[in-house]
Design a protein around this motif. Structure first.
Motif, PDB file in Angstrom:
ATOM      1  N   VAL A  51      25.780  24.422 -10.611  1.00  0.00           N
ATOM      2  CA  VAL A  51      26.298  23.278 -11.355  1.00  0.00           C
ATOM      3  C   VAL A  51      27.794  23.076 -11.071  1.00  0.00           C
ATOM      4  O   VAL A  51      28.260  21.950 -10.932  1.00  0.00           O
ATOM      5  N   GLY A  52      28.538  24.143 -10.932  1.00  0.00           N
ATOM      6  CA  GLY A  52      29.962  24.046 -10.645  1.00  0.00           C
ATOM      7  C   GLY A  52      30.284  23.788  -9.187  1.00  0.00           C
ATOM      8  O   GLY A  52      31.436  23.584  -8.829  1.00  0.00           O
ATOM      9  N   GLY A  53      29.275  23.819  -8.315  1.00  0.00           N
ATOM     10  CA  GLY A  53      29.472  23.534  -6.903  1.00  0.00           C
ATOM     11  C   GLY A  53      30.052  24.660  -6.078  1.00  0.00           C
ATOM     12  O   GLY A  53      30.490  24.449  -4.957  1.00  0.00           O
ATOM     13  N   GLU A  54      30.033  25.896  -6.575  1.00  0.00           N
ATOM     14  CA  GLU A  54      30.618  27.015  -5.830  1.00  0.00           C
ATOM     15  C   GLU A  54      29.670  27.605  -4.791  1.00  0.00           C
ATOM     16  O   GLU A  54      30.103  28.021  -3.719  1.00  0.00           O
ATOM     17  N   VAL A  55      28.389  27.696  -5.121  1.00  0.00           N
ATOM     18  CA  VAL A  55      27.430  28.399  -4.274  1.00  0.00           C
ATOM     19  C   VAL A  55      26.275  27.473  -3.928  1.00  0.00           C
ATOM     20  O   VAL A  55      25.818  26.699  -4.766  1.00  0.00           O
ATOM     21  N   GLN A  56      25.820  27.582  -2.686  1.00  0.00           N
ATOM     22  CA  GLN A  56      24.660  26.820  -2.234  1.00  0.00           C
ATOM     23  C   GLN A  56      23.542  27.787  -1.870  1.00  0.00           C
ATOM     24  O   GLN A  56      23.783  28.826  -1.263  1.00  0.00           O
ATOM     25  N   MET A  57      22.321  27.436  -2.265  1.00  0.00           N
ATOM     26  CA  MET A  57      21.142  28.196  -1.873  1.00  0.00           C
ATOM     27  C   MET A  57      20.216  27.225  -1.161  1.00  0.00           C
ATOM     28  O   MET A  57      20.009  26.111  -1.621  1.00  0.00           O
ATOM     29  N   GLY A  58      19.695  27.649  -0.026  1.00  0.00           N
ATOM     30  CA  GLY A  58      18.851  26.755   0.749  1.00  0.00           C
ATOM     31  C   GLY A  58      17.607  27.447   1.260  1.00  0.00           C
ATOM     32  O   GLY A  58      17.484  28.671   1.241  1.00  0.00           O
ATOM     33  N   LEU A  59      16.717  26.602   1.731  1.00  0.00           N
ATOM     34  CA  LEU A  59      15.428  27.056   2.235  1.00  0.00           C
ATOM     35  C   LEU A  59      15.170  26.334   3.547  1.00  0.00           C
ATOM     36  O   LEU A  59      15.285  25.103   3.605  1.00  0.00           O
ATOM     37  N   THR A  60      14.882  27.080   4.597  1.00  0.00           N
ATOM     38  CA  THR A  60      14.436  26.491   5.851  1.00  0.00           C
ATOM     39  C   THR A  60      13.003  26.952   6.086  1.00  0.00           C
ATOM     40  O   THR A  60      12.467  27.740   5.293  1.00  0.00           O
ATOM     41  N   ASP A  61      12.420  26.525   7.174  1.00  0.00           N
ATOM     42  CA  ASP A  61      11.067  26.971   7.470  1.00  0.00           C
ATOM     43  C   ASP A  61      11.035  28.432   7.931  1.00  0.00           C
ATOM     44  O   ASP A  61       9.971  28.989   8.151  1.00  0.00           O
ATOM     45  N   GLU A  62      12.229  29.089   8.017  1.00  0.00           N
ATOM     46  CA  GLU A  62      12.286  30.487   8.435  1.00  0.00           C
ATOM     47  C   GLU A  62      12.963  31.420   7.435  1.00  0.00           C
ATOM     48  O   GLU A  62      12.616  32.593   7.358  1.00  0.00           O
ATOM     49  N   VAL A  63      13.965  30.915   6.704  1.00  0.00           N
ATOM     50  CA  VAL A  63      14.774  31.784   5.851  1.00  0.00           C
ATOM     51  C   VAL A  63      15.123  31.141   4.518  1.00  0.00           C
ATOM     52  O   VAL A  63      15.087  29.920   4.374  1.00  0.00           O
ATOM     53  N   LEU A  64      15.458  31.990   3.564  1.00  0.00           N
ATOM     54  CA  LEU A  64      16.136  31.593   2.330  1.00  0.00           C
ATOM     55  C   LEU A  64      17.580  32.024   2.546  1.00  0.00           C
ATOM     56  O   LEU A  64      17.835  33.142   2.984  1.00  0.00           O
ATOM     57  N   TYR A  65      18.531  31.135   2.287  1.00  0.00           N
ATOM     58  CA  TYR A  65      19.928  31.496   2.505  1.00  0.00           C
ATOM     59  C   TYR A  65      20.754  31.186   1.264  1.00  0.00           C
ATOM     60  O   TYR A  65      20.389  30.366   0.436  1.00  0.00           O
ATOM     61  N   ILE A  66      21.885  31.892   1.172  1.00  0.00           N
ATOM     62  CA  ILE A  66      22.810  31.686   0.058  1.00  0.00           C
ATOM     63  C   ILE A  66      24.223  31.920   0.569  1.00  0.00           C
ATOM     64  O   ILE A  66      24.465  32.822   1.377  1.00  0.00           O
ATOM     65  N   GLY A  67      25.137  31.065   0.129  1.00  0.00           N
ATOM     66  CA  GLY A  67      26.522  31.201   0.544  1.00  0.00           C
ATOM     67  C   GLY A  67      27.414  30.266  -0.237  1.00  0.00           C
ATOM     68  O   GLY A  67      26.950  29.458  -1.042  1.00  0.00           O
ATOM     69  N   LEU A  68      28.687  30.369   0.007  1.00  0.00           N
ATOM     70  CA  LEU A  68      29.641  29.482  -0.646  1.00  0.00           C
ATOM     71  C   LEU A  68      29.501  28.079  -0.073  1.00  0.00           C
ATOM     72  O   LEU A  68      29.167  27.905   1.092  1.00  0.00           O
ATOM     73  N   THR A  69      29.770  27.078  -0.886  1.00  0.00           N
ATOM     74  CA  THR A  69      29.754  25.709  -0.401  1.00  0.00           C
ATOM     75  C   THR A  69      30.954  25.496   0.520  1.00  0.00           C
ATOM     76  O   THR A  69      31.946  26.236   0.462  1.00  0.00           O
ATOM     77  N   ASP A  70      30.873  24.491   1.360  1.00  0.00           N
ATOM     78  CA  ASP A  70      31.960  24.193   2.288  1.00  0.00           C
ATOM     79  C   ASP A  70      33.268  23.932   1.554  1.00  0.00           C
ATOM     80  O   ASP A  70      34.329  24.370   1.998  1.00  0.00           O
ATOM     81  N   GLN A  71      33.213  23.232   0.432  1.00  0.00           N
ATOM     82  CA  GLN A  71      34.440  22.903  -0.298  1.00  0.00           C
ATOM     83  C   GLN A  71      35.138  24.161  -0.812  1.00  0.00           C
ATOM     84  O   GLN A  71      36.359  24.282  -0.727  1.00  0.00           O
ATOM     85  N   THR A 106      32.400  31.591   5.244  1.00  0.00           N
ATOM     86  CA  THR A 106      31.573  30.513   5.779  1.00  0.00           C
ATOM     87  C   THR A 106      30.270  31.023   6.366  1.00  0.00           C
ATOM     88  O   THR A 106      29.512  30.254   6.953  1.00  0.00           O
ATOM     89  N   THR A 107      29.992  32.294   6.198  1.00  0.00           N
ATOM     90  CA  THR A 107      28.781  32.889   6.745  1.00  0.00           C
ATOM     91  C   THR A 107      27.765  33.108   5.630  1.00  0.00           C
ATOM     92  O   THR A 107      27.933  33.991   4.797  1.00  0.00           O
ATOM     93  N   PRO A 108      26.707  32.297   5.609  1.00  0.00           N
ATOM     94  CA  PRO A 108      25.687  32.489   4.571  1.00  0.00           C
ATOM     95  C   PRO A 108      24.826  33.722   4.841  1.00  0.00           C
ATOM     96  O   PRO A 108      24.664  34.138   5.985  1.00  0.00           O
ATOM     97  N   VAL A 109      24.310  34.290   3.783  1.00  0.00           N
ATOM     98  CA  VAL A 109      23.361  35.391   3.886  1.00  0.00           C
ATOM     99  C   VAL A 109      21.987  34.765   4.096  1.00  0.00           C
ATOM    100  O   VAL A 109      21.619  33.820   3.396  1.00  0.00           O
ATOM    101  N   GLN A 110      21.233  35.280   5.074  1.00  0.00           N
ATOM    102  CA  GLN A 110      19.909  34.735   5.373  1.00  0.00           C
ATOM    103  C   GLN A 110      18.856  35.825   5.209  1.00  0.00           C
ATOM    104  O   GLN A 110      19.023  36.928   5.724  1.00  0.00           O
ATOM    105  N   ILE A 111      17.793  35.491   4.509  1.00  0.00           N
ATOM    106  CA  ILE A 111      16.706  36.433   4.262  1.00  0.00           C
ATOM    107  C   ILE A 111      15.426  35.800   4.799  1.00  0.00           C
ATOM    108  O   ILE A 111      15.064  34.693   4.381  1.00  0.00           O
TER     109      ILE A 111
END
Length: 168
Positions: A51-71, A106-111
């Motif tokens: 909600v505060g825009g600090e962290v982004q979590m994403g999903l691709t067809d290969e990994v779940l990733y989490i990292g800081l937002t670009d801002q 700027t390096t997200p963690v990928q699982i």
């Protein structure tokens, strides 16, 4: 103090997962493999931010990733640039570590999705269960658990996307 928390994010995320054994040992141990790289593996399916825009979590067809937002990464980089510009010993130290810190931020963690058993939004928390071990993402931003910082609709949409993608 906030900068220190963000700087520690990649290290904290790494500490929340088991060490990755050598490739030949990995199949036997079935520990969760965590990858740190600026290129996200796979094709983007969905992504959400706290909600505060600090962290982004994403999903691709290969990994779940989490990292800081670009801002947030840009804000920290700007702060480090200011410290470097001050000169003296502080500027020297800031310059010496600036590239490494910015790279880590700027390096997200990928699982790999194969290591993720389930993603669900339950009791106000986005919960992630891993295959074969009891690892969890135990991360805080501004002294609040990260799994409680996502908008409920976004978190549910993320969990639904995981189930649709994986068939689990």
């Amino acid at each position: 103090m906030r900068v220190l928390l963000f700087v520690g994010l990649p290290l904290l995320l790494a500490a929340c997962t088991p060490d990755t054994p050598a490739v030949e040992e990995q199949e036997a141990s079935q520990q969760t493999e965590v990858t740190f790289t600026s290129e996200i593996a796979g094709t983007e399916v969905t992504a959400i931010q706290t909600v505060g825009g600090e962290v982004q979590m994403g999903l691709t067809d290969e990994v779940l990733y989490i990292g800081l937002t670009d801002q947030v990464a840009k804000d920290v980089e700007s702060g480090l640039d200011e410290a470097e510009a001050e000169g003296g010993l502080g500027g020297f130290i800031a310059g010496a570590v600036s590239n490494a810190v910015v790279g880590a931020l700027t390096t997200p963690v990928q699982i790999p999705l194969s290591d993720v058993q389930d993603v669900r939004y339950e009791d106000g928390r986005l919960q992630i269960d891993f295959e074969g071990d009891n690892s969890t993402v135990d991360l805080e931003v501004d002294d609040e658990p990260i799994d409680q910082q996502f908008d409920p609709d976004d978190a549910q949409r993320f969990a639904d996307a995981f189930h649709e993608l994986t068939g689990r």
